[in-house]
Each structure stands twice: as structure tokens, then as C-alpha cells.
Design a protein around this motif. Structure first.
Motif, PDB file in Angstrom:
ATOM      1  N   PHE A 305      -0.002  22.881  29.369  1.00 24.44           N
ATOM      2  CA  PHE A 305      -0.971  22.179  28.520  1.00 24.44           C
ATOM      3  C   PHE A 305      -0.902  22.666  27.074  1.00 24.44           C
ATOM      4  O   PHE A 305      -1.207  21.895  26.150  1.00 24.44           O
ATOM      5  N   ILE A 306      -0.500  23.903  26.865  1.00 27.13           N
ATOM      6  CA  ILE A 306      -0.258  24.365  25.497  1.00 27.13           C
ATOM      7  C   ILE A 306       0.890  23.577  24.882  1.00 27.13           C
ATOM      8  O   ILE A 306       0.842  23.170  23.712  1.00 27.13           O
ATOM      9  N   LEU A 307       1.922  23.326  25.670  1.00 22.22           N
ATOM     10  CA  LEU A 307       3.032  22.499  25.205  1.00 22.22           C
ATOM     11  C   LEU A 307       2.567  21.081  24.872  1.00 22.22           C
ATOM     12  O   LEU A 307       2.897  20.528  23.809  1.00 22.22           O
ATOM     13  N   LEU A 308       1.786  20.488  25.770  1.00 20.87           N
ATOM     14  CA  LEU A 308       1.331  19.115  25.581  1.00 20.87           C
ATOM     15  C   LEU A 308       0.423  18.980  24.369  1.00 20.87           C
ATOM     16  O   LEU A 308       0.562  18.039  23.568  1.00 20.87           O
ATOM     17  N   ILE A 314       1.150  17.463  16.753  1.00 17.15           N
ATOM     18  CA  ILE A 314       2.205  17.154  15.774  1.00 17.15           C
ATOM     19  C   ILE A 314       2.566  15.671  15.793  1.00 17.15           C
ATOM     20  O   ILE A 314       2.681  15.035  14.733  1.00 17.15           O
ATOM     21  N   ALA A 315       2.725  15.085  16.983  1.00 18.79           N
ATOM     22  CA  ALA A 315       3.135  13.683  17.081  1.00 18.79           C
ATOM     23  C   ALA A 315       2.103  12.740  16.476  1.00 18.79           C
ATOM     24  O   ALA A 315       2.454  11.695  15.920  1.00 18.79           O
ATOM     25  N   SER A 316       0.827  13.084  16.577  1.00 18.47           N
ATOM     26  CA  SER A 316      -0.238  12.228  16.051  1.00 18.47           C
ATOM     27  C   SER A 316      -0.446  12.406  14.556  1.00 18.47           C
ATOM     28  O   SER A 316      -1.173  11.632  13.924  1.00 18.47           O
ATOM     29  N   GLY A 317       0.153  13.449  13.989  1.00 19.88           N
ATOM     30  CA  GLY A 317      -0.010  13.708  12.571  1.00 19.88           C
ATOM     31  C   GLY A 317      -1.231  14.552  12.234  1.00 19.88           C
ATOM     32  O   GLY A 317      -1.506  14.824  11.060  1.00 19.88           O
TER      33      GLY A 317
END
Length: 358
Positions: A305-308, A314-317
Motif C-alpha cells: 500500500f505504500i507503493l500504491l 505522483i500519477a494524479s499530480g
């Protein structure tokens, strides 16, 4: 081993240690850790620097509970088949939730690599690396760990196996605990201070042995063994204190303190509360009793979950805002998600896997 009745201190320490380790990893990995540290520098800095000390709590308790499990063989005739069965069954006990968590972590890391350019995500896992993890050999072979919690399962099995060999093989516990204590002191003062040994049981044996001695001092049937174990706990405490005059080694002090707590209150059960009604104390105790058996699963699954969450950040900005408040909120989300996932991992995998025995 399932306990006949829940033990309050054991459960409380397991939940506390698991939570601190999760927070330590949250304060250590990814962009959310960077932004949270800028927002709460003192707290995040403390978790980053000292949160890992909570592992000592797990190690001391593991020694305590392993001794509780293995001393039932104290008066039985030695059997190599029985010894091998005990070691294999411990492996199977750890294996199922561990593998399930590994597979989920590999999937989350695959997603993370599309957006997160950070060392903690790691390279693409190889079949050989995965196979090494299946047999708890990744550290010994010098391979990168797939998950932040994978190393503990490997070390737990090493320590349990060594203790099983000693407790089942030795006919005299007096000789055994003297020997074990001498090796434990060497672990605390030498092996535990060199990173080259951290993939081997000897690195952690000092803390584990303190748990062993605590159980023997409190619960073993032979009074001579109980007195000797108490004496050795005191001696090891004096050795730790003297060594601290040269260099303070906080995790050794913490391990000894946890051993002392277990010696005094290790068999304390939950208090009896009046029937009816809900209050803060009842809710707290029920929460501890619920979370304790799920702590191992939480320890295994939280890194995924830390990875997710770092990926989402980052992906959402959202990372562009460099908002510590958003980072802290996502950290809370990791704790909640890990708790929910640990519950299902415990119910769907760990409990059914207790039937896997030879």
C-alpha cells in the motif's frame, strides 16, 4: 501457537510494534515521506530514525512465545523426526500469508514502476529472486527484498528453528540457557553491531534470547531454571548497562526493558469489564484483541500500500503541491487500508493455512 486465553500485554505490544513499523516505513519511502517530513519534521524524523527499534519488541515477544510453544517437549525423548516436523510446521505457519503478501506486493510494484522513479520500488523481480523468497533465502543470497516485511519472516524461521533444535535436543536446560545467554551477549555486543550479519539469526539472537529467558523465568515448572533465568536476565542487563558507558545502543536497552515487562506482566489477561454498554476502555481492549492476531499480516501487506499510495500521489499530480497535509492524509489511508487488507489476509489465508501441517 494459539494461546488458551488472550494475554493483554502480548497483544498490546504486538499491535503497537506493528503500527510503529508501518509508520517507520511510511516515513522512509517515497515522495509522501519527503513531503510529510517537511510538514512534520520532528515526528517524521523520529519515526525514520527510531521507528525501526520496534522490531526489538517483535523479537523479544517471538522468543517468549516460541519458548511457550517448545517447552512442551522438555520431558520427551529426543526424536529427529519430531524436531524436523516442528521446524517444517513453523515454516508452513509463516508461509501462506507471506506468499500471498509477496504476490500482491509484486503486482503493486509493477504498477508503481510506471510512474514512480525511486529506488525503494526496486527492479523487476526475477524468478530466481521470487524462489529465494519462497525459501527465506533472499538475504543470505544477497538478493533485494521484494517487500519491506519479507526479511522478518525469514529471520523468525531461522530463530525458531535454532531454538527448536536447542530446546528439543538438550536434556539439561541449565546448561542450555547458560550457553544461549553467552551467545546472546556476543550477539548484543558484537554481531548486532555489524550489518554483514543482519541476514542471519545471530544478528537478532540477543533480543530473542531475552524473550526466551523471560518465559523460562516466569513460567517454567522447575524452580531452579526459573531462578537461573531471572539471574541471567539481570546479568545481561548489567552487561548492557556497562556497554552503554562506551556507546549507548538503544535497541539493546529497549529489548531488555521489554523482557522485563514480559517477566512481570507477560501472563496478565484482559481485565473483566461489567456487562452492557460501550465505553472507551471496552472499545480500546476489543480493538487490541481484534488487531493482535492480524498484526503479522499487517506487517507483511503494508508495503504494497505504500507503493500504491506513492503511485497515486505522483500519477494524479498531487505531489506537485508538495503538501504535507495531503501526504499525512495518504499515510493515514495506508494504515487504514493495511488494516482492512490484513483482516482479509488473516481470515482468508492465515487461518485456513493453520491446517497445513506434517
Amino acid at each position: 501457537m494459539k494461546q488458551a486465553s488472550p494475554l493483554l500485554l502480548i497483544d498490546l505490544l504486538k499491535v503497537f510494534a506493528a503500527l510503529v513499523i508501518i509508520l517507520h516505513h511510511l516515513a522512509s519511502y517515497g515522495q509522501i515521506a519527503v513531503d510529510a517530513r517537511a510538514f512534520l519534521p520532528s515526528l517524521m524524523g523520529w519515526l525514520f530514525e527510531y521507528g525501526r527499534f520496534a522490531v526489538q519488541i517483535f523479537l523479544v515477544m517471538a522468543g517468549y512465545l516460541a519458548t511457550q510453544s517448545l517447552t512442551r517437549f522438555a520431558n520427551e525423548k529426543f526424536s529427529s523426526q519430531k524436531l524436523l516436523r516442528v521446524i517444517i510446521n513453523r515454516y508452513l505457519r509463516l508461509f501462506a500469508p507471506y506468499v500471498a503478501a509477496l504476490i500482491f506486493t509484486i503486482f503493486c510494484a509493477w504498477i508503481a514502476r510506471h510512474w514512480v522513479n525511486d529506488e525503494f520500488v526496486g527492479e523487476q523481480e526475477t524468478p530466481g529472486q521470487f524462489m529465494a523468497h519462497l525459501f527465506f533465502l533472499q538475504g543470505i543470497l544477497g538478493l533485494d527484498s521484494i517487500s519491506a516485511g519479507a526479511w522478518y519472516a525469514a529471520i523468525d524461521w531461522q530463530l525458531y528453528s535454532v531454538l527448536a533444535i536447542l530446546l528439543i535436543s538438550f536434556s539439561s536446560y541449565q546448561t542450555l540457557i547458560w550457553l544461549l545467554s553467552i551467545v546472546a551477549v556476543s550477539s548484543l555486543l558484537y554481531f548486532n553491531r555489524s550489518a554483514q550479519y543482519e541476514s542471519y539469526f545471530i544478528y537478532f539472537l540477543g533480543s530473542y534470547t531475552l524473550g526466551v529467558l523471560s518465559y523460562l523465568a516466569k513460567n517454567y515448572a522447575d524452580q531452579k531454571i526459573r531462578v537461573l533465568a531471572k539471574l541471567l536476565i539481570i546479568i545481561i542487563g548489567v552487561v548492557i548497562a556497562i556497554s552503554s558507558l562506551q556507546e549507548v545502543w538503544g535497541r539493546n536497552i529497549l529489548a531488555w526493558f521489554i523482557a522485563l515487562l514480559l517477566l512481570i506482566w507477560g501472563d496478565a489477561g484482559y481485565p473483566t469489564l461489567p456487562q452492557g454498554g460501550m465505553n472507551a476502555k471496552r472499545v480500546f481492549l476489543q480493538g487490541i484483541a481484534w488487531a493482535s492476531p492480524r498484526s503479522y499480516c499487517a506487517f507483511l501487506i503494508h508495503f504494497a500500500f505504500i507503493l500504491l499510495v506513492n503511485t497515486i500521489y505522483i500519477a494524479s499530480g498531487m505531489h506537485a503541491h508538495k503538501s504535507g497535509l495531503i501526504a499525512i492524509s495518504l499515510m493515514i489511508g495506508v494504515v487504514v487500508s493495511s488494516t482492512i487488507a490484513a483482516n482479509y489476509l488473516y481470515r482468508w489465508v492465515e487461518i485456513p493455512a493453520t491446517k497445513l501441517k506434517v
